[in-house]
Design an enzyme around this catalytic site. Structure first.
Site, PDB file in Angstrom:
ATOM      1  N   SER A  19      96.588  77.661  13.173  1.00 31.31           N
ATOM      2  CA  SER A  19      95.133  77.697  13.255  1.00 31.31           C
ATOM      3  C   SER A  19      94.528  76.738  14.272  1.00 31.31           C
ATOM      4  CB  SER A  19      94.533  77.392  11.881  1.00 31.31           C
ATOM      5  OG  SER A  19      94.901  76.103  11.430  1.00 31.31           O
ATOM      6  N   HIS A  24      95.439  83.752   9.762  1.00 28.74           N
ATOM      7  CA  HIS A  24      94.798  84.007  11.059  1.00 28.74           C
ATOM      8  C   HIS A  24      95.441  85.176  11.807  1.00 28.74           C
ATOM      9  CE1 HIS A  24      91.787  80.810  11.452  1.00 28.74           C
ATOM     10  NE2 HIS A  24      92.601  80.072  10.733  1.00 28.74           N
ATOM     11  N   LYS A  41      88.479  85.694   6.548  1.00 30.51           N
ATOM     12  CA  LYS A  41      88.376  85.621   8.008  1.00 30.51           C
ATOM     13  C   LYS A  41      88.090  87.023   8.565  1.00 30.51           C
ATOM     14  CE  LYS A  41      91.022  81.356   8.350  1.00 30.51           C
ATOM     15  NZ  LYS A  41      91.032  81.020   6.910  1.00 30.51           N
TER      16      LYS A  41
END
Length: 405
Positions: free
Chosen positions: A187, A215, A246
Site C-alpha cells: 500500500s 489494494h 476500496k
C-alpha cells in the site's frame, strides 16, 4: 484543579504530540464536505483528489445508491446483533456467496473491515507452537494478527524469495504449522507481491499460503479479481483476504477459501464473533458493486490508462516515483519520494492550498528518510483533471526546490 486543567495521567501523550509538532509531522484530519469524487471539497476548499482509495468511482455510483436505499427500506438501518446470535441476515449470506463465486472458491466470510479480516484470521488459525513468515512491508493488520496469534514470527526481506526460502529451511523440521503471507499490492510503494513464487515455496515446504489483496481487489486480475487471479494461483492460495472499502466503494473486509476454513472462522475469529454485522444497506451496495465489476470492465481499463499516463508524466517531470531507494510502483498507487518528513508534510500542505489533495506519509507509517506523497489514480479522473494535478505538482515542487526551477 479546574475542569480545564489536564490530568497528569496522560501527560506522556501530550509530550509525544509535541514531539510530532517539532518534527513537522503532526497533522489534522481533513474533513470532506461532499461526496468522494475526483474533484471534491475538503475543509471548504475545492481540490483535485489524489488521495482516495475509490479506484473505480463506486463510492457514489447510482446503482450502489439505489441498492442501499432499497435495502434500508426493506430491512432497516441495522442488523441488531453479532452474526452468531441474531445478526445474520439473508443479505449477508447473499454477499458471501457472491464474493465466493466471483473469486472462484468454495466459501467466504465477511468482516467489518479489512483490518479485522486480516487480524482475526491470522490470530485464529495459528497458535504459539506455529510459525508465521511475513514480508517486511506487509500491512499493519497482518503484523497485529501475527502478534495476537502468539506464533513465532519470521520476517523476510521485501519480496526476497531466496530469503523466505532460507527461513522456511530453518524451520522445516520444527513442529507446528507454517504460514507464508504477503500483500498482493503493497500500500505504500504500489508494487505487486510475488504471489506465484511464494506459492511455489508454500507447495514445496507444506506451508499455508495467505494473500492480503486489499489494494489488488478491483485493480488486478480478470474483472478485478485480484493478484491471486492475476498470477493464476486461485487454487494454490489457502487464504485470500480482500476489502470492500476500496475499489468496491463501501465498507468491510472478507476472507475467501475452503468451506472448512470459513466455517472455522465463523466459530473462532474474534472480530466476527464479537462485532455487530454490517447494516443491510452496506451488504446491498457491495453485492451491486460485484455485479458492476462483471458488467463494466471498462472501468478497470480506464483506471490503468489514467495510471500509466500519470506515471509517465511524473517521471518525465523528474519526480522520484520509486525504483531508486524504494520498490518501483506497478499499480495506481504512485508515491512521490521526498525523504524528509517535515519537507513532505509541508509539500502536502502547499499542494492543498494550490488545489490538490495529495497526502503526506511519514514515519512511523514508512521508515525514517522515506517520507513521500502518496498519490492514487482512479478510473473517474478526466485527462484535464490529471493534467491540472500535474501542473500543480510541478509548480509547487519547483517553488519548494523539490524539483529544479
Amino acid at each position: 484543579m479546574s475542569d480545564k486543567t489536564p490530568r497528569p495521567q496522560l501527560a506522556h501523550l501530550t509530550a509525544q504530540l509535541e514531539d510530532l509538532r517539532q518534527r513537522g509531522t503532526h497533522f489534522k484530519l481533513r474533513v470532506l464536505d461532499d461526496e468522494q469524487a475526483p474533484v471534491c471539497t475538503y475543509d471548504g476548499k475545492r481540490v483535485i483528489n489524489l488521495a482516495s482509495n475509490n479506484y473505480l468511482g463506486l463510492c457514489n455510483h447510482p446503482k450502489l445508491r439505489e441498492a442501499a436505499i432499497a435495502a434500508t427500506k426493506k430491512y432497516g438501518v441495522g442488523s441488531g446483533a453479532v452474526r452468531t446470535i441474531a445478526g445474520t441476515m439473508h443479505i449477508h449470506m447473499e454477499l458471501e456467496e457472491k464474493i465466493a463465486a466471483f473469486k472462484g472458491v468454495e466459501a467466504c466470510v465477511v468482516f467489518q473491515s479489512g483490518f479485522t479480516a486480516n487480524a482475526g484470521t491470522v490470530s485464529s488459525i495459528l497458535g504459539k507452537e506455529d510459525f508465521i513468515l511475513s514480508d517486511e512491508l506487509n500491512h499493519a493488520s497482518i503484523i497485529d494478527g501475527a502478534r495476537l496469534s502468539r506464533a513465532k514470527i519470521k520476517v523476510f526481506r521485501h519480496k526476497d524469495i531466496a530469503h523466505a526460502e532460507d527461513l522456511l529451511k530453518e524451520i522445516q523440521h520444527e513442529p507446528g504449522r507454517k504460514l507464508l503471507i504477503t500483500d498482493g499490492v503493497f500500500s505504500m510503494d504500489g508494487d505487486i507481491g510475488p504471489v506465484d513464487k511464494l506459492c511455489d515455496l508454500a507447495d514445496q515446504y507444506g506451508a499455508i499460503m495467505m494473500v492480503d489483496d486489499a489494494h489488488a481487489s478491483g485493480v488486478l486480475g480478470r474483472n478485478g479479481r485480484g493478484s491471486v487471479d492475476h498470477f493464476h494461483c486461485t487454487q494454490r492460495v489457502d487464504v485470500q483476504v480482500g476489502t470492500l472499502s476500496k475499489a468496491i466503494g463501501a465498507l468491510g473486509g472478507y476472507v475467501c477459501g475452503s468451506r472448512d476454513l470459513i466455517d472455522y472462522l465463523y466459530h473462532r475469529a474474534r472480530p466476527f464473533l464479537f462485532s455487530t454485522s454490517h447494516p443491510p444497506s452496506v451488504a446491498a451496495t457491495c453485492i451491486a458493486a460485484f455485479d458492476l465489476l462483471e458488467i463494466e470492465p471498462e472501468r478497470i481499463q480506464r483506471l490503468w490508462d489514467n495510471t500509466n499516463y500519470f506515471k509517465q508524466q511524473l517521471t518525465a517531470a523528474g519526480f522520484d516515483t520509486g525504483g531508486r531507494t524504494t520498490p518501483a510502483s506497478e499499480t495506481p498507487i504512485t508515491p512521490i519520494l521526498i525523504g524528509d518528513g517535515r519537507a513532505t508534510m509541508d509539500f502536502s500542505r502547499s499542494l492543498f492550498q494550490a488545489g490538490l489533495m495529495a497526502t503526506g506519509i511519514a514515519f512511523p507509517t514508512v521508515p525514517e528518510g522515506k517520507a513521500r506523497i502518496r498519490t492514487i489514480m482512479t478510473s473517474e479522473h478526466t485527462r484535464e483533471q490529471i493534467d491540472q494535478a500535474l501542473e500543480i505538482l510541478i509548480t509547487v515542487a519547483r517553488k519548494m526546490n523539490i524539483l529544479p526551477a
